[in-house]
Motif scaffolding. Structure first.
Motif, PDB file in Angstrom:
ATOM      1  N   ARG A 136       0.805  -1.221   0.000  1.00 19.87           N
ATOM      2  CA  ARG A 136       0.000   0.000   0.000  1.00 19.87           C
ATOM      3  C   ARG A 136       0.840   1.273   0.000  1.00 19.87           C
ATOM      4  N   GLU A 137       0.407   2.199  -0.849  1.00 17.43           N
ATOM      5  CA  GLU A 137       1.009   3.521  -0.921  1.00 17.43           C
ATOM      6  C   GLU A 137      -0.107   4.554  -0.974  1.00 17.43           C
ATOM      7  N   PRO A 138       0.152   5.771  -0.497  1.00 22.22           N
ATOM      8  CA  PRO A 138      -0.872   6.811  -0.615  1.00 22.22           C
ATOM      9  C   PRO A 138      -1.103   7.175  -2.078  1.00 22.22           C
ATOM     10  N   TYR A 139      -2.311   7.611  -2.373  1.00 22.60           N
ATOM     11  CA  TYR A 139      -2.649   8.004  -3.743  1.00 22.60           C
ATOM     12  C   TYR A 139      -1.900   9.278  -4.125  1.00 22.60           C
ATOM     13  N   ARG A 140      -1.404   9.298  -5.371  1.00 17.76           N
ATOM     14  CA  ARG A 140      -0.787  10.478  -5.936  1.00 17.76           C
ATOM     15  C   ARG A 140      -1.487  10.835  -7.242  1.00 17.76           C
ATOM     16  N   ASP A 141      -1.468  12.112  -7.573  1.00 14.54           N
ATOM     17  CA  ASP A 141      -2.280  12.546  -8.714  1.00 14.54           C
ATOM     18  C   ASP A 141      -1.628  12.326 -10.076  1.00 14.54           C
ATOM     19  N   ASN A 142      -0.465  11.649 -10.117  1.00 10.78           N
ATOM     20  CA  ASN A 142       0.166  11.396 -11.418  1.00 10.78           C
ATOM     21  C   ASN A 142       0.385   9.906 -11.679  1.00 10.78           C
ATOM     22  N   VAL A 143      -0.411   9.056 -11.059  1.00 11.17           N
ATOM     23  CA  VAL A 143      -0.274   7.605 -11.233  1.00 11.17           C
ATOM     24  C   VAL A 143      -1.364   7.039 -12.134  1.00 11.17           C
ATOM     25  N   HIS A 144      -2.596   7.274 -11.810  1.00 10.76           N
ATOM     26  CA  HIS A 144      -3.754   6.730 -12.518  1.00 10.76           C
ATOM     27  C   HIS A 144      -4.269   7.775 -13.508  1.00 10.76           C
ATOM     28  N   PRO A 145      -4.602   7.391 -14.751  1.00  6.59           N
ATOM     29  CA  PRO A 145      -4.825   6.032 -15.214  1.00  6.59           C
ATOM     30  C   PRO A 145      -3.692   5.394 -16.026  1.00  6.59           C
ATOM     31  N   TYR A 146      -2.619   6.143 -16.381  1.00  8.70           N
ATOM     32  CA  TYR A 146      -1.608   5.556 -17.281  1.00  8.70           C
ATOM     33  C   TYR A 146      -0.196   5.535 -16.725  1.00  8.70           C
ATOM     34  N   ASN A 147       0.188   6.529 -15.971  1.00  2.27           N
ATOM     35  CA  ASN A 147       1.600   6.666 -15.596  1.00  2.27           C
ATOM     36  C   ASN A 147       2.104   5.625 -14.603  1.00  2.27           C
ATOM     37  N   TRP A 148       1.238   4.761 -14.123  1.00  2.00           N
ATOM     38  CA  TRP A 148       1.696   3.641 -13.288  1.00  2.00           C
ATOM     39  C   TRP A 148       2.765   2.819 -14.012  1.00  2.00           C
ATOM     40  N   HIS A 149       2.782   2.852 -15.347  1.00  2.00           N
ATOM     41  CA  HIS A 149       3.785   2.103 -16.114  1.00  2.00           C
ATOM     42  C   HIS A 149       5.208   2.409 -15.651  1.00  2.00           C
ATOM     43  N   TRP A 150       5.434   3.648 -15.183  1.00  2.00           N
ATOM     44  CA  TRP A 150       6.801   4.102 -14.917  1.00  2.00           C
ATOM     45  C   TRP A 150       7.163   4.043 -13.433  1.00  2.00           C
ATOM     46  N   PHE A 151       6.257   3.493 -12.614  1.00  2.00           N
ATOM     47  CA  PHE A 151       6.515   3.278 -11.194  1.00  2.00           C
ATOM     48  C   PHE A 151       6.798   1.798 -10.959  1.00  2.00           C
ATOM     49  N   ARG A 152       7.800   1.494 -10.190  1.00  2.00           N
ATOM     50  CA  ARG A 152       8.196   0.100  -9.991  1.00  2.00           C
ATOM     51  C   ARG A 152       7.183  -0.700  -9.178  1.00  2.00           C
ATOM     52  N   THR A 153       6.417  -0.059  -8.343  1.00  2.00           N
ATOM     53  CA  THR A 153       5.431  -0.781  -7.542  1.00  2.00           C
ATOM     54  C   THR A 153       4.374  -1.436  -8.412  1.00  2.00           C
ATOM     55  N   TRP A 154       4.029  -0.805  -9.518  1.00  2.00           N
ATOM     56  CA  TRP A 154       2.925  -1.296 -10.347  1.00  2.00           C
ATOM     57  C   TRP A 154       3.329  -1.628 -11.782  1.00  2.00           C
ATOM     58  N   GLY A 155       4.333  -0.969 -12.324  1.00  2.00           N
ATOM     59  CA  GLY A 155       4.717  -1.161 -13.718  1.00  2.00           C
ATOM     60  C   GLY A 155       6.075  -1.817 -13.860  1.00  2.00           C
ATOM     61  N   THR A 156       6.481  -2.028 -15.104  1.00  2.00           N
ATOM     62  CA  THR A 156       7.736  -2.728 -15.384  1.00  2.00           C
ATOM     63  C   THR A 156       8.582  -2.025 -16.444  1.00  2.00           C
ATOM     64  N   GLY A 157       8.217  -0.808 -16.834  1.00  2.00           N
ATOM     65  CA  GLY A 157       9.029  -0.048 -17.762  1.00  2.00           C
ATOM     66  C   GLY A 157       8.745  -0.359 -19.219  1.00  2.00           C
ATOM     67  N   GLU A 158       9.449   0.354 -20.104  1.00  2.00           N
ATOM     68  CA  GLU A 158       9.191   0.244 -21.542  1.00  2.00           C
ATOM     69  C   GLU A 158       9.579  -1.119 -22.106  1.00  2.00           C
ATOM     70  N   ILE A 159      10.567  -1.764 -21.526  1.00  2.00           N
ATOM     71  CA  ILE A 159      10.988  -3.064 -22.057  1.00  2.00           C
ATOM     72  C   ILE A 159       9.854  -4.083 -21.961  1.00  2.00           C
ATOM     73  N   HIS A 160       8.986  -3.915 -20.967  1.00  2.00           N
ATOM     74  CA  HIS A 160       7.805  -4.775 -20.855  1.00  2.00           C
ATOM     75  C   HIS A 160       6.601  -4.164 -21.563  1.00  2.00           C
ATOM     76  N   ASN A 161       6.449  -2.861 -21.441  1.00  2.00           N
ATOM     77  CA  ASN A 161       5.284  -2.203 -22.009  1.00  2.00           C
ATOM     78  C   ASN A 161       5.214  -2.408 -23.517  1.00  2.00           C
TER      79      ASN A 161
END
Length: 441
Positions: free
Chosen positions: A220-245
């Motif tokens: 669990r992490e507090p909500y931030r206004d630059n995560v949802h709906p797309y930028n989670w891709h670039w956070f390690r907690t939820w995404g895996t970066g461009e090599i996976h994307n």
């Protein structure tokens, strides 16, 4: 009702959840050739729109449920489904969907931290699965996902839809016949001019978003206004970066063309080079190199901050001793060793999603991929991208990120894909899970 609530609550808890979903296999229907296949789509973002439209091209198919923790997205996607002549029921909690008897196939188009856990729980609930790439958030999940598929016997297709491309399949067949001699090297690449994502502010989650359920298996992490709906891709907690994307697609084609599985050695260079000072945690520039037995090699070139690439926005180039082939989702180009074009084969009259700015990705490749899964469910047709094979391409991407993080080349067991010797790299094999949310066999 109380016992049912307890059942739903317990479905995602360690061994208890696995056991209960195993017993839930009886919920699954046995399909005959004349039956309608009922799909449920979990995750109602951009990609879900392309997937729903693709299901509309499948004979005897229906979308019975759609599911999202974001009420606005759920309602908007419902309108899209109705435009496609589907009338699905709406659910916020995926666990409710997995209990339904009128669901045969679960389509997972959520953020990446949910891909493997959801696919695992769906199969344990007796459902077949279409899971978007990458199939996992970490290498441990890939191994577990493959093990669960074997145990349950349910079909699981990864969304590497270029495996259902007619021109790519043609090229692979001709490579096998020797059209470019001995294929020894492949370059996979992707370029897109993404902008910085800024520094997020900790604010209350919007009322239409269930932030706790959105996080699911992630700590669990507090909500931030630059995560949802797309930028989670670039956070390690939820995404895996461009090599996976996006790299998952191109690296998968490179593997297919060279006829290789796990590498023997991986090295990666790059970093957050183009921009700095924002919350982006993965790399905006990455060059990963994979060595394989048989003196073969794959390189991945990922550029997330600029769109120029001599070969186009995305694709795979296969080098052989007698020629070169370039593949993307729309065409196959054969060249001699001097770069002279010998022939070009197009995918067909329908658009292929080659635009790197396309986040929906509707094309005939996705249609063919979904049709292939449906035929496998009803007729026993062979899957074009079964999870054990799609999982190998996913593991290569994980290995690229791990090598980048440890800043040295890593040796890999070519039989298992496991990291050898390097203890720092081995520690990155599995993530930390929110208590009660870790998937189990």
């Amino acid at each position: 009702m109380n016992s049912r609530r307890n059942f739903i609550k317990s479905t995602v808890t360690a061994a208890a959840g696995a056991a209960m979903f195993s017993s839930a296999k009886s919920y699954a229907r046995v399909l005959g050739a004349n039956d309608i296949i009922n799909f449920a789509i979990v995750g109602c973002g951009g990609r879900a729109h392309g997937l729903a439209k693709s299901i509309g091209f499948v004979d005897k198919a229906n979308i019975t449920y759609i599911c999202d923790v974001d009420g606005k997205r759920l309602n908007s996607f419902s309108k899209h489904c109705k435009e496609l002549k589907f009338n699905p029921k709406l659910e916020k909690d995926f666990r409710e969907v997995f209990l339904k008897t009128d669901v045969d196939v679960v389509v997972i188009a959520t953020p990446e931290h949910y891909h493997a856990p959801m696919a695992i729980w769906a199969m344990q609930a007796g459902k077949h699965v279409y899971v978007e790439k990458p199939c996992s958030h970490n290498p441990y999940e890939t191994e577990l996902l493959i093990a669960v598929q074997k145990k349950t016997g349910k079909l699981c297709q990864m969304g590497n839809q270029q495996r259902s491309s007619k021109t790519s399949a043609m090229a692979i067949n001709e490579i096998g016949e020797g059209i470019i001699g001995d294929p020894y090297m492949a370059k996979a690449f992707y370029a897109r001019a993404r902008q910085p994502i800024g520094v997020g502010k900790k604010v209350p989650a919007p009322e239409h978003l269930d932030w706790d359920l959105w996080q699911g298996p992630a700590p669990r992490e507090p909500y931030r206004d630059n995560v949802h709906p797309y930028n989670w891709h670039w956070f390690r907690t939820w995404g895996t970066g461009e090599i996976h994307n996006n790299g998952t697609h191109e690296i998968d084609i490179a593997r297919w063309a060279l006829g290789v599985d796990y590498p023997t050695r991986v090295v990666s260079n790059g970093g957050r080079l183009a921009h700095s000072g924002d919350d982006w945690e993965w790399f905006d520039t990455q060059i990963a190199s994979y060595n394989f037995e048989g003196n073969k090699q794959i390189t991945w070139e990922g550029y997330s901050a600029q769109a120029f690439n001599p070969g186009g926005g995305r694709g795979t180039v296969i080098y052989g001793s007698k020629g070169v082939i370039q593949l993307d989702r729309g065409k196959y180009v054969l060249m001699d060793l001097k770069g002279k074009k010998l022939k070009t084969e197009w995918e067909g009259k329908h658009k292929a999603a080659t635009d790197t700015n396309d986040s929906i990705g509707f094309d005939m490749l996705t249609v063919n991929h979904m049709r292939n899964l449906a035929a496998a469910v009803v007729k026993g047709e062979k899957l074009n991208a079964p999870i054990y094979d799609g999982g190998i391409s996913t593991q290569l991407c994980h290995l690229g990120n791990i090598a980048q993080d440890v800043k040295v080349s890593i040796d890999v067991d070519p039989k298992t894909g496991r990291v050898l010797k390097n203890k720092d790299a081995q520690k990155m094999w599995k993530r930390e899970y929110e208590k009660g949310w870790e998937p189990k066999l």
